[in-house]
Write a protein that holds these residues in place. Structure first.
Motif, mmCIF file in Angstrom:
data_model
loop_
_atom_site.group_PDB
_atom_site.id
_atom_site.type_symbol
_atom_site.label_atom_id
_atom_site.label_comp_id
_atom_site.label_asym_id
_atom_site.label_seq_id
_atom_site.Cartn_x
_atom_site.Cartn_y
_atom_site.Cartn_z
ATOM 1 N N ARG A 1 -24.705 17.387 6.692
ATOM 2 C CA ARG A 1 -25.172 18.553 5.899
ATOM 3 C C ARG A 1 -24.198 19.466 5.540
ATOM 4 O O ARG A 1 -24.597 20.257 4.332
ATOM 5 C CB ARG A 1 -26.231 19.607 6.965
ATOM 6 C CG ARG A 1 -27.289 18.810 7.393
ATOM 7 C CD ARG A 1 -27.858 19.612 8.691
ATOM 8 N NE ARG A 1 -27.252 19.537 9.740
ATOM 9 C CZ ARG A 1 -27.528 20.256 10.803
ATOM 10 N NH1 ARG A 1 -28.720 20.786 11.133
ATOM 11 N NH2 ARG A 1 -26.820 20.334 11.875
ATOM 12 N N ASN A 2 -23.000 19.169 5.761
ATOM 13 C CA ASN A 2 -21.968 19.911 5.286
ATOM 14 C C ASN A 2 -20.772 19.042 5.053
ATOM 15 O O ASN A 2 -19.956 18.899 6.144
ATOM 16 C CB ASN A 2 -21.568 21.103 5.842
ATOM 17 C CG ASN A 2 -20.070 22.012 5.513
ATOM 18 O OD1 ASN A 2 -19.688 21.629 4.269
ATOM 19 N ND2 ASN A 2 -19.663 22.844 6.216
ATOM 20 N N LYS B 1 -18.128 19.009 3.338
ATOM 21 C CA LYS B 1 -16.787 19.600 2.778
ATOM 22 C C LYS B 1 -15.780 19.497 3.930
ATOM 23 O O LYS B 1 -14.533 19.440 3.618
ATOM 24 C CB LYS B 1 -17.031 21.102 2.285
ATOM 25 C CG LYS B 1 -17.798 20.764 0.946
ATOM 26 C CD LYS B 1 -18.015 22.444 0.348
ATOM 27 C CE LYS B 1 -18.866 22.375 -0.703
ATOM 28 N NZ LYS B 1 -19.105 23.969 -1.210
#
Length: 296
Positions: free
Chosen positions: A107-108, A110
């Motif tokens: 979901r993230n 980065k």
């Protein structure tokens, strides 16, 4: 089935019903150089991930091919292993020639949840079939490692290296956990030998020997397909016992003592013991190793 190739392409394939053949559903360019790995998201199987020699980790939606869902440059060299966690949604593990294992929350994408240096190119990653936080990492010239990722996933702390097994003069490329012990509380016999003789058919194909002085904390059996002749009787009897599937009576000993509370995750109700089999295969010595890992 999702497949990758040396031209940097991915191929989505389907097994035809009623026929033993694969049909190509879609093919698309994914990487500038070799695409080393492709893997499904086990929780959303329309999503796939790929890693290439261009150092990129990419996500794809097979319903809308053409543009990646994301591209990560977090690895500094070729990405060659990926596996979605089959027990916990959103958890992804990746490995690279940069000698790091990264854990991700999809979901993230980065920033990874954890970054584990393993001192070897990570050619294969395998989550344990029962214990959701155990990850087997194949580290090429640095053997293999078993990682406990529980604190990294739940508390964003460091990953714990439970086992670091070096294999000198080997380039370890493949590994997997055995699933046989977890299908039933009364596992079936997977290897059987005649104590009075291995039989003509078996003797024609291989002889077997028990490794003397196996490296702790594992017990290891070696199948040597190149040595001819019958195995000695006492070795056959010893091998017959050591390769039997685990029973309750055989769970009274332990070779591995570690601080991690793996016993809390035991699939056996009321038990405080877990035993796992895993196998590795290596390049230069052409050997398939079977390891028995036991812990209280």
């Amino acid at each position: 089935m999702i497949s990758s190739d040396s031209k940097g392409q991915l191929h989505l394939l389907m097994l035809s019903e009623g026929a033993a053949e694969l049909q190509r559903v879609a093919s698309w360019p994914a990487h500038h150089f070799e695409a080393w790995i492709a893997a499904f998201n086990y929780w959303q199987t329309e999503l796939v991930y790929s890693g290439g020699d261009d150092g990129l980790l990419r996500g794809w939606d097979t319903r809308m091919l053409g543009t990646p869902v994301f591209t990560s440059k977090r690895h500094s060299m070729g990405v060659c292993s990926i596996q979605s966690n089959p027990h916990q949604e959103h958890i992804l593990a990746t490995g690279s020639y940069d000698e790091h294992v990264l854990l991700w929350d999809t979901r993230n994408i980065k920033q990874p949840l954890a970054d584990v240096p393993v001192k070897g190119g990570v050619w294969r990653l395998k989550w344990h079939p029962v214990h959701p936080h155990l990850l087997l990492a194949v580290c090429m010239h640095n053997g293999f490692k078993i990682l406990n990722c529980q604190k990294a996933i739940e508390e964003k702390q460091d990953v714990t290296v439970l086992i670091s097994q070096e294999m000198p003069n080997s380039l370890v490329y493949g590994a997997d956990w055995s699933w046989l012990l977890f299908r039933s509380k009364k596992p079936t016999l997977t290897w059987s030998f005649d104590q009075n003789g291995m039989g003509a058919q078996a003797a024609d194909h291989c002889s077997l020997k028990v490794a003397e002085g196996p490296p702790a904390p594992f017990q290891e059996q070696i199948v040597d397909h190149h040595v001819e002749g019958p195995t000695k009787a006492h070795r056959r009897a010893e091998l017959n016992t050591s390769l039997l599937p685990l029973t309750e009576d055989m769970k009274s000993f332990s070779q591995l003592h570690c601080s991690s509370k793996i016993c809390d995750l035991s699939p056996f109700s009321g038990g405080n013991f877990d035993s796992s089999l895993l196998s590795t295969c290596s390049f230069y010595d052409h050997v398939l190793h079977l390891w028995k890992w036991e812990t209280k």
